[in-house]
Design an enzyme around this catalytic site. Structure first.
Site, PDB file in Angstrom:
ATOM      1  N   HIS A 123       0.821  -1.219   0.000  1.00 50.79           N
ATOM      2  CA  HIS A 123       0.000   0.000   0.000  1.00 50.79           C
ATOM      3  C   HIS A 123       0.852   1.266   0.000  1.00 50.79           C
ATOM      4  O   HIS A 123       0.449   2.315  -0.480  1.00 50.79           O
ATOM      5  CB  HIS A 123      -0.915   0.028   1.231  1.00 50.79           C
ATOM      6  CG  HIS A 123      -1.775  -1.182   1.375  1.00 50.79           C
ATOM      7  ND1 HIS A 123      -2.781  -1.478   0.478  1.00 50.79           N
ATOM      8  CD2 HIS A 123      -1.781  -2.182   2.293  1.00 50.79           C
ATOM      9  CE1 HIS A 123      -3.364  -2.615   0.849  1.00 50.79           C
ATOM     10  NE2 HIS A 123      -2.770  -3.055   1.938  1.00 50.79           N
ATOM     11  N   HIS A 147       5.587   6.703   6.732  1.00 51.85           N
ATOM     12  CA  HIS A 147       5.219   6.258   5.387  1.00 51.85           C
ATOM     13  C   HIS A 147       4.702   7.444   4.586  1.00 51.85           C
ATOM     14  O   HIS A 147       4.541   8.546   5.128  1.00 51.85           O
ATOM     15  CB  HIS A 147       4.161   5.141   5.465  1.00 51.85           C
ATOM     16  CG  HIS A 147       2.898   5.591   6.119  1.00 51.85           C
ATOM     17  ND1 HIS A 147       2.624   5.399   7.454  1.00 51.85           N
ATOM     18  CD2 HIS A 147       1.825   6.250   5.617  1.00 51.85           C
ATOM     19  CE1 HIS A 147       1.450   5.909   7.746  1.00 51.85           C
ATOM     20  NE2 HIS A 147       0.938   6.445   6.642  1.00 51.85           N
ATOM     21  N   HIS A 196       2.095   9.027   1.176  1.00 49.76           N
ATOM     22  CA  HIS A 196       0.924   8.900   0.285  1.00 49.76           C
ATOM     23  C   HIS A 196       1.180   9.784  -0.915  1.00 49.76           C
ATOM     24  O   HIS A 196       1.633  10.917  -0.754  1.00 49.76           O
ATOM     25  CB  HIS A 196      -0.346   9.343   1.022  1.00 49.76           C
ATOM     26  CG  HIS A 196      -0.646   8.522   2.230  1.00 49.76           C
ATOM     27  ND1 HIS A 196      -1.448   7.397   2.188  1.00 49.76           N
ATOM     28  CD2 HIS A 196      -0.236   8.640   3.523  1.00 49.76           C
ATOM     29  CE1 HIS A 196      -1.522   6.866   3.413  1.00 49.76           C
ATOM     30  NE2 HIS A 196      -0.808   7.603   4.238  1.00 49.76           N
ATOM     31  N   GLU A 228      -3.367  13.496   1.676  1.00 47.71           N
ATOM     32  CA  GLU A 228      -4.594  12.980   2.277  1.00 47.71           C
ATOM     33  C   GLU A 228      -5.380  14.115   2.916  1.00 47.71           C
ATOM     34  O   GLU A 228      -6.564  14.284   2.666  1.00 47.71           O
ATOM     35  CB  GLU A 228      -4.254  11.893   3.302  1.00 47.71           C
ATOM     36  CG  GLU A 228      -3.630  10.669   2.649  1.00 47.71           C
ATOM     37  CD  GLU A 228      -3.999   9.392   3.350  1.00 47.71           C
ATOM     38  OE1 GLU A 228      -3.607   9.224   4.516  1.00 47.71           O
ATOM     39  OE2 GLU A 228      -4.678   8.544   2.733  1.00 47.71           O
ATOM     40  N   HIS A 268       3.569  10.761   6.781  1.00 48.58           N
ATOM     41  CA  HIS A 268       3.007  10.487   8.109  1.00 48.58           C
ATOM     42  C   HIS A 268       4.052   9.820   8.993  1.00 48.58           C
ATOM     43  O   HIS A 268       4.651   8.815   8.587  1.00 48.58           O
ATOM     44  CB  HIS A 268       1.787   9.563   7.995  1.00 48.58           C
ATOM     45  CG  HIS A 268       0.601  10.229   7.364  1.00 48.58           C
ATOM     46  ND1 HIS A 268      -0.439   9.528   6.805  1.00 48.58           N
ATOM     47  CD2 HIS A 268       0.301  11.542   7.213  1.00 48.58           C
ATOM     48  CE1 HIS A 268      -1.336  10.386   6.334  1.00 48.58           C
ATOM     49  NE2 HIS A 268      -0.906  11.609   6.567  1.00 48.58           N
ATOM     50  N   THR A 313      -5.714   6.246   8.367  1.00 51.98           N
ATOM     51  CA  THR A 313      -6.323   6.549   7.060  1.00 51.98           C
ATOM     52  C   THR A 313      -6.367   5.308   6.166  1.00 51.98           C
ATOM     53  O   THR A 313      -6.729   5.405   4.999  1.00 51.98           O
ATOM     54  CB  THR A 313      -5.563   7.680   6.338  1.00 51.98           C
ATOM     55  OG1 THR A 313      -4.231   7.234   6.041  1.00 51.98           O
ATOM     56  CG2 THR A 313      -5.523   8.943   7.179  1.00 51.98           C
ATOM     57  N   THR A 314      -5.970   4.165   6.716  1.00 50.93           N
ATOM     58  CA  THR A 314      -6.064   2.895   5.980  1.00 50.93           C
ATOM     59  C   THR A 314      -6.792   1.893   6.873  1.00 50.93           C
ATOM     60  O   THR A 314      -6.790   2.046   8.095  1.00 50.93           O
ATOM     61  CB  THR A 314      -4.658   2.325   5.662  1.00 50.93           C
ATOM     62  OG1 THR A 314      -3.937   2.163   6.888  1.00 50.93           O
ATOM     63  CG2 THR A 314      -3.882   3.234   4.728  1.00 50.93           C
TER      64      THR A 314
END
Ligand SMILES: *[C@@H]1O[C@H](CO)[C@@H](O)[C@H](O)[C@H]1NC(C)=O
Ligand SMILES: *[C@@H]1O[C@H](CO)[C@@H](O)[C@H](O)[C@H]1NC(C)=O
Length: 378
Positions: free
Chosen positions: A95, A120, A122, A134, A147, A229-230
């Site tokens: 992801h 990580h 996005h 995000e 993040h 958020t996942t």
């Protein structure tokens, strides 16, 4: 250099870590999900009930609707720069790219002590101008988002326990924009993506100063209660979103967007890892706090108020003077304009008798002649 990194990659310790990850992700009750598709965002709540909750992340931050809290002090990064010599582990979890952070790093300045666990990213799909952060501010997305995840080590023994608790996690959100120059700190991660192209792969990378990835101003931020958020979207996160963005080059962004796959190496077809961001979620009455006062509501000093009043008075007087001047100008201009048309009239009417005499005199003689003639004819 490449050969040496490959050697590192095949290092026993890395293999061990790989096995550990494999174990964590296959024995855990990890269910499959994706951003777009049959198990995409709109389907998350069916498979992961928390994703349908009322305090989800990310959100759109509307600065004028945030509430200034003077008690919010600048965040304190503990041990972020003391990275030591032990390599970090970078992992492709299908992801995103995850960097495991040593647990001697943590956060201060929040209600509890938090210990760092991982960071990580996005990002989008490489098409120019497509925002993929995000969180949004006034509906505006930036290119990408970083993040940094921490768990509440004051109250909970580890991440697994903390992530299910309402006050279990603290995540730092950093909005990433593209700029002219490359951001050297980001090469510490981006240079190694080619070694973890496929889901499930890990690589050990040289330790570096994690703080160099973050904005310099840690005192200006928004704070709110939200979620992962996942999936499983646990509502356990105290979110800190910094107002200062960080900049990376377009080349660096492209690397982020086009190197990794969501698929495993043994899969028959490979799918690029792109647009791995979640849509913004409703606030549902949650308060977003800000650590700084809004610009529009400034407190004026007596001196400033006096200056404003005097300034306004001067303005009004000045305007009155200008209006008087314009009115006067219009009046004098209009008499000049009218004069030529008035003149003949004045000449006829005012001196009156002279032209009348002229007019009268000639016809009188003619009339006289006619009068003379008429009786003659009669
Ligand atoms: C986390 O802590 C709990 C409670 O102490 C323990 O049962 C669990 O095994 C720990 N999990 C990990 C991954 O260390
Ligand atoms: C988050 O929730 C906790 C518990 O309800 C509350 O005490 C705290 O003030 C909230 N924080 C923010 C930033 O809203």
């Amino acid at each position: 250099m490449v050969e040496k990194t490959n050697m590192d990659f095949l290092d026993l310790s890395v293999l061990l870590i790989l096995l550990l990850w494999q174990w964590t992700f296959t024995t855990g009750s990890e269910r499959y999900w994706e951003y777009i598709g049959s198990v995409g965002q709109s389907k998350w709540p069916e498979h992961f009930p928390a994703c349908g909750g009322t305090a989800q992340s990310p959100i759109d931050v509307v600065p004028v609707q945030t509430q200034y809290d003077p008690s919010l002090s600048p965040l304190i990064l503990l041990g972020y720069s003391q990275h030591g010599k032990e390599p970090f582990v970078l992992h492709n979890n299908g992801h995103t790219v995850v960097l495991q952070i040593p647990d001697r790093m943590g956060l201060g300045g929040l209600p509890c002590q938090f210990t760092a666990i991982q960071l990580h990213l996005h990002w989008g799909n490489g098409s120019p101008g497509s925002g993929a952060s995000e969180h949004t501010i006034n509906g505006q997305r930036t290119a990408a988002e970083l993040h940094v995840v921490h768990y509440n080590s004051e109250l909970y023994p580890n991440m697994s326990v903390a992530k299910t608790q309402p006050d279990g996690l603290a995540v730092l959100g950093v909005l990433i924009e593209t700029g002219e120059e490359a951001n050297p700190a980001f090469w510490n991660i981006l240079n190694y993506l080619v070694h973890i192209r496929h889901a499930g792969q890990s690589v050990s990378i040289p330790a570096f100063d994690i703080q160099s990835l973050l904005p310099s101003n840690l005192g200006r931020y928004y704070l709110y209660n939200g979620s992962l958020t996942t999936p499983p979207c646990f509502q356990s996160v105290l979110w800190t979103l910094f107002t200062e963005t960080i900049k990376i080059s377009r080349t660096q962004l492209t690397k982020m967007e086009t190197v990794l796959y969501t698929t495993k190496e043994e899969d028959t077809s490979h799918v690029l890892m792109q647009d791995n961001y979640r849509a913004t979620q409703p606030l549902n009455g949650r308060m977003v706090l800000s650590s700084f006062p809004p610009e529009s509501v400034r407190v004026y000093t007596v001196g400033e108020i006096t200056a404003i009043v005097i300034g306004a008075l001067c303005g009004v007087i000045g305007l009155a003077v200008i209006i008087c001047f314009i009115v006067k100008t219009i009046r004098s201009t209009s008499s000049w304009d009218l004069l030529p048309s008035i003149r003949p009239a004045t000449i006829i009417r005012m001196p009156g008798k002279e032209p009348k005499q002229d007019v009268v005199l000639t016809p009188t003689s003619e009339a006289g002649k006619k009068e003379d003639l008429v009786p003659n004819l009669a």
